[in-house]
Design a protein around this motif. Sequence first.
Motif, mmCIF file in Angstrom:
data_model
loop_
_atom_site.group_PDB
_atom_site.id
_atom_site.type_symbol
_atom_site.label_atom_id
_atom_site.label_comp_id
_atom_site.label_asym_id
_atom_site.label_seq_id
_atom_site.Cartn_x
_atom_site.Cartn_y
_atom_site.Cartn_z
ATOM 1 N N PRO A 13 -5.106 -4.021 11.656
ATOM 2 C CA PRO A 13 -4.909 -4.775 12.896
ATOM 3 C C PRO A 13 -3.563 -4.512 13.550
ATOM 4 N N GLY A 14 -3.305 -5.244 14.633
ATOM 5 C CA GLY A 14 -2.061 -5.093 15.372
ATOM 6 C C GLY A 14 -0.882 -5.734 14.675
ATOM 7 N N GLY A 15 0.274 -5.653 15.325
ATOM 8 C CA GLY A 15 1.499 -6.230 14.786
ATOM 9 C C GLY A 15 2.694 -5.629 15.507
ATOM 10 N N PHE A 16 3.864 -6.155 15.177
ATOM 11 C CA PHE A 16 5.100 -5.680 15.790
ATOM 12 C C PHE A 16 6.132 -5.435 14.699
ATOM 13 N N GLY A 17 7.012 -4.454 14.911
ATOM 14 C CA GLY A 17 8.087 -4.190 13.967
ATOM 15 C C GLY A 17 7.697 -3.181 12.899
ATOM 16 N N THR A 18 8.706 -2.696 12.194
ATOM 17 C CA THR A 18 8.521 -1.592 11.242
ATOM 18 C C THR A 18 7.964 -2.033 9.897
ATOM 19 N N ARG A 19 8.146 -3.304 9.536
ATOM 20 C CA ARG A 19 7.743 -3.753 8.199
ATOM 21 C C ARG A 19 6.254 -3.499 7.961
ATOM 22 N N GLY A 20 5.945 -2.851 6.854
ATOM 23 C CA GLY A 20 4.561 -2.640 6.469
ATOM 24 C C GLY A 20 3.843 -1.508 7.168
ATOM 25 N N VAL A 21 4.517 -0.810 8.086
ATOM 26 C CA VAL A 21 3.840 0.228 8.864
ATOM 27 C C VAL A 21 3.434 1.409 7.992
ATOM 28 N N GLU A 22 4.321 1.853 7.096
ATOM 29 C CA GLU A 22 3.983 3.006 6.257
ATOM 30 C C GLU A 22 2.791 2.690 5.358
ATOM 31 N N GLY A 23 2.653 1.432 4.950
ATOM 32 C CA GLY A 23 1.475 1.041 4.167
ATOM 33 C C GLY A 23 0.204 1.120 4.981
ATOM 34 N N LYS A 24 0.293 0.750 6.248
ATOM 35 C CA LYS A 24 -0.880 0.873 7.123
ATOM 36 C C LYS A 24 -1.271 2.345 7.267
ATOM 37 N N ILE A 25 -0.276 3.206 7.407
ATOM 38 C CA ILE A 25 -0.553 4.637 7.548
ATOM 39 C C ILE A 25 -1.206 5.192 6.283
ATOM 40 N N GLN A 26 -0.743 4.733 5.123
ATOM 41 C CA GLN A 26 -1.356 5.177 3.868
ATOM 42 C C GLN A 26 -2.804 4.714 3.759
ATOM 43 N N ALA A 27 -3.077 3.493 4.214
ATOM 44 C CA ALA A 27 -4.456 2.982 4.187
ATOM 45 C C ALA A 27 -5.350 3.816 5.106
ATOM 46 N N ILE A 28 -4.808 4.238 6.239
ATOM 47 C CA ILE A 28 -5.572 5.067 7.187
ATOM 48 C C ILE A 28 -5.836 6.445 6.585
ATOM 49 N N THR A 29 -4.842 7.009 5.920
ATOM 50 C CA THR A 29 -5.038 8.297 5.239
ATOM 51 C C THR A 29 -6.187 8.197 4.242
ATOM 52 N N TYR A 30 -6.182 7.108 3.491
ATOM 53 C CA TYR A 30 -7.238 6.909 2.479
ATOM 54 C C TYR A 30 -8.603 6.803 3.149
ATOM 55 N N ALA A 31 -8.699 6.025 4.244
ATOM 56 C CA ALA A 31 -9.975 5.873 4.949
ATOM 57 C C ALA A 31 -10.444 7.209 5.519
ATOM 58 N N VAL B 166 0.844 -1.203 0.000
ATOM 59 C CA VAL B 166 0.000 0.000 0.000
ATOM 60 C C VAL B 166 0.876 1.249 0.000
ATOM 61 N N THR B 167 0.667 2.088 -0.989
ATOM 62 C CA THR B 167 1.332 3.397 -1.071
ATOM 63 C C THR B 167 0.261 4.432 -1.401
ATOM 64 N N ALA B 168 0.659 5.683 -1.444
ATOM 65 C CA ALA B 168 -0.290 6.730 -1.824
ATOM 66 C C ALA B 168 -0.829 6.478 -3.228
ATOM 67 N N GLU B 169 0.011 5.890 -4.089
ATOM 68 C CA GLU B 169 -0.393 5.639 -5.469
ATOM 69 C C GLU B 169 -1.275 4.393 -5.597
ATOM 70 N N THR B 170 -0.973 3.338 -4.810
ATOM 71 C CA THR B 170 -1.708 2.079 -4.958
ATOM 72 C C THR B 170 -2.975 2.009 -4.112
ATOM 73 N N ALA B 171 -3.064 2.842 -3.079
ATOM 74 C CA ALA B 171 -4.210 2.755 -2.160
ATOM 75 C C ALA B 171 -5.560 2.838 -2.869
ATOM 76 N N PRO B 172 -5.768 3.786 -3.819
ATOM 77 C CA PRO B 172 -7.082 3.871 -4.461
ATOM 78 C C PRO B 172 -7.496 2.589 -5.182
ATOM 79 N N SER B 173 -6.542 1.930 -5.846
ATOM 80 C CA SER B 173 -6.898 0.697 -6.565
ATOM 81 C C SER B 173 -7.047 -0.486 -5.617
ATOM 82 N N LEU B 174 -6.178 -0.572 -4.607
ATOM 83 C CA LEU B 174 -6.256 -1.698 -3.674
ATOM 84 C C LEU B 174 -7.499 -1.630 -2.794
ATOM 85 N N LEU B 175 -7.940 -0.423 -2.476
ATOM 86 C CA LEU B 175 -9.046 -0.246 -1.539
ATOM 87 C C LEU B 175 -10.338 0.174 -2.232
#
Length: 546
Positions: free
Chosen positions: A352-370, A334-343
Motif C-alpha cells: 500500500p501507500g505511505g510517506f517517508g523512507t522507513r520500511g521502503v526497502e522492505g516493500k521493494i524486497q516484497a515486490i521482488t519476491y512477488a 522484510v529482507t531478501a533473507e526473510t521474504a520467503p518465510s514471511l510471504l
Amino acid sequence: MTTKFLFVTGGVLSSLGKGLAAASIAALLKARGLRVTIQKLDPYINVDPGTMNPFQHGEVYVTDDGAETDLDLGHYERYLGIHLGQNNNYTSGRIYHSVITKERRGDYLGGTVQVIPHITDEIKNAILSLASDAMDLVIVEIGGTVGDIEGLPFLEAIRQLRADLGKDNVLYIHLTLVPFIKAAGEVKTKPTQHSVKELRSLGIQPDIILCRSEVELSEDIKNKIALFCNVDKDAVFTAIDVNHIYELPLMLYEEGVDQKIAILLRLAAKNPNLEPWRTLVHTLHHPQHEVEIAVVGKYVDLKEAYKSLHEALTHGGVANHARVRFRYINSETVTAETAPSLLRQVHGILVPGGFGTRGVEGKIQAITYARTQGIPFFGICLGMQCAVIEYARNVLGLAQANSEEFDPLTPDPVIYLMREWYDFRSGCMQYRDPGCDKGGTMRLGAYPCRMRPGTLAHAAYKAEEVWERHRHRYEFNTAYQERLEAAGLVISGTSPDETLVEIVELRDHPWFLGCQFHPEFTSTPMQPHPLFRDFIAAALAYQRGA
C-alpha cells in the motif's frame, strides 16, 4: 419537504462505532426511499487530518474534490454509495481558521469575537450548508466523546439548532456503552446514565439511545435506561457486537431504529428494500472460497491506517464469493533473507501507500519476491512507485535507481517531484511549490486515467477512461519511460495528455499491477472496485495452481 437533521453523539469512551452506526442508519433511511447525506464534525484543532500520523488517527480518506478527511467518510460513502466532499467534514481547526480569517478581514466590524455566537454560528452554517430542496435528511456525527472540552462548541451549536429549526426537524441519538461484567454475570447501566447526564447538563436531551453491548439487553434493562435517561421506553436500542460490520444495518433494522427515527421526525418513508444487504451478508457468511493476502506496509500495527484497503479487499472477495484472510507484515522486517518465510503460502501480495523512507526497502524486497515467484501483486500509490524502483534496479540494471523522496541525490530518479501538471478538473495548470505547506505539495482528489487496450487495467475496467482519487507528491519520471518499456514494463494507464503515468503492469506474470491512485477509496460492498475484484480473482487462480 424541509430538510431535517439527525445528530449522533457518543459517550463513555471513544471507538464505540459512531461512524458505523451513523452510516448504517443512513443506509436504512436511504433504503426507505429518503434522500440522505451525512457529515462528520471533528473536534481536533488540525485543519484536516492530512498531516496527522496514521498511528494516531488511522487512514486519511480522500474525496473526489481533494478533501483530506476523517476515515468515517469512507464508511459513509461505502454504506450509502454516494460521493461526499469538502462540506461533509469540518474540524475545530477549520472552523476557527474561518472565523479568524473573517475577523482579520474586518467582517465582525470591530466586535469582540467569542465562542458564542461566532464559533457556534460558523458550525451551524457548516451544518446547514448541506440542507436543500433535494435533501430530506442530513445526519451529522459529532466526533469525540461527550465531556471532551474540544467538543463543547459543537454540542452547543447542535443544541441551538433545535431551537432554530424546531423539535420536529432535529433529532438527537446518543451512542453509549453498556458494559457486561463477566464476573458478576450482568450488564451495568451506570456509565450510560452518567453519559446522558453529562449531555443533558449541556442542554441536549437525547431522543434515542443506542447501547453498544456484548450481549442483548433485556426489556428490564432497556426500561431502566429509559427511566433514568428520560427517553421513551421504545427509544432504547441494543447495538450488539456483530461478526461483520456490514451486518449492522440489518441488526439496527431488526431493533426498529429506523422506524423510530421516521416516527419522531415525521419522515414520509416507505418500507425499506434490504435485499442487497441480506445478499451481501449471506455471501460474507457463506463463502465458496478462501484466499490469503499479504499486506506489506509500515503502519500494520494499527489496522485503522488501512481501513479502506481492508474493506476494498473484502469487497474483492465478495465479488469472487471468497473470504479474504489478511496477513499484515511490517515492511521493516522484510529482507531478501526473510521474504520467503514471511510471504510463504500467501496467494497475493499487496503493497500500500505511505510517506517517508522507513520500511521502503522492505516493500521493494516484497515486490521482488512477488515478481520473481509469480505471485499476484498489487501496488498502490507508493506501492506502485516501489514497483517501478524495483524494476529499474533489478531488470533495467540501474542499481541506484530511487525516488527523490528517499534519495534526493540519486543518479536515477525514476520517481521524482514533478513541478507542474495539467488539472483536468479545473482546466488549469497546477504548480508544486516545495516550500509550500504539506497539503499544498500533493496531487489530491479525482483525476482522469486513460487505459491502454489489451492490458490488465483495460480488462478490469472495461472502459477507455476512468477517474480515480490521488494523494501523493511524487510521480513516475517519464524521462525513463522508454527504457523501462523496452525492458518489459507496461505503461497501461496515463493521464489523457500522457504526461502522468497512472498504471504500470507486467505481461509475463500471472497478475502484476501498480497504480498511482487509491482505488480503495471508491470501492463499495455493493460495487467492488474492478482492480480489487481482479486481484482477488488472480489470487484464487494462483491458489488453485499452486
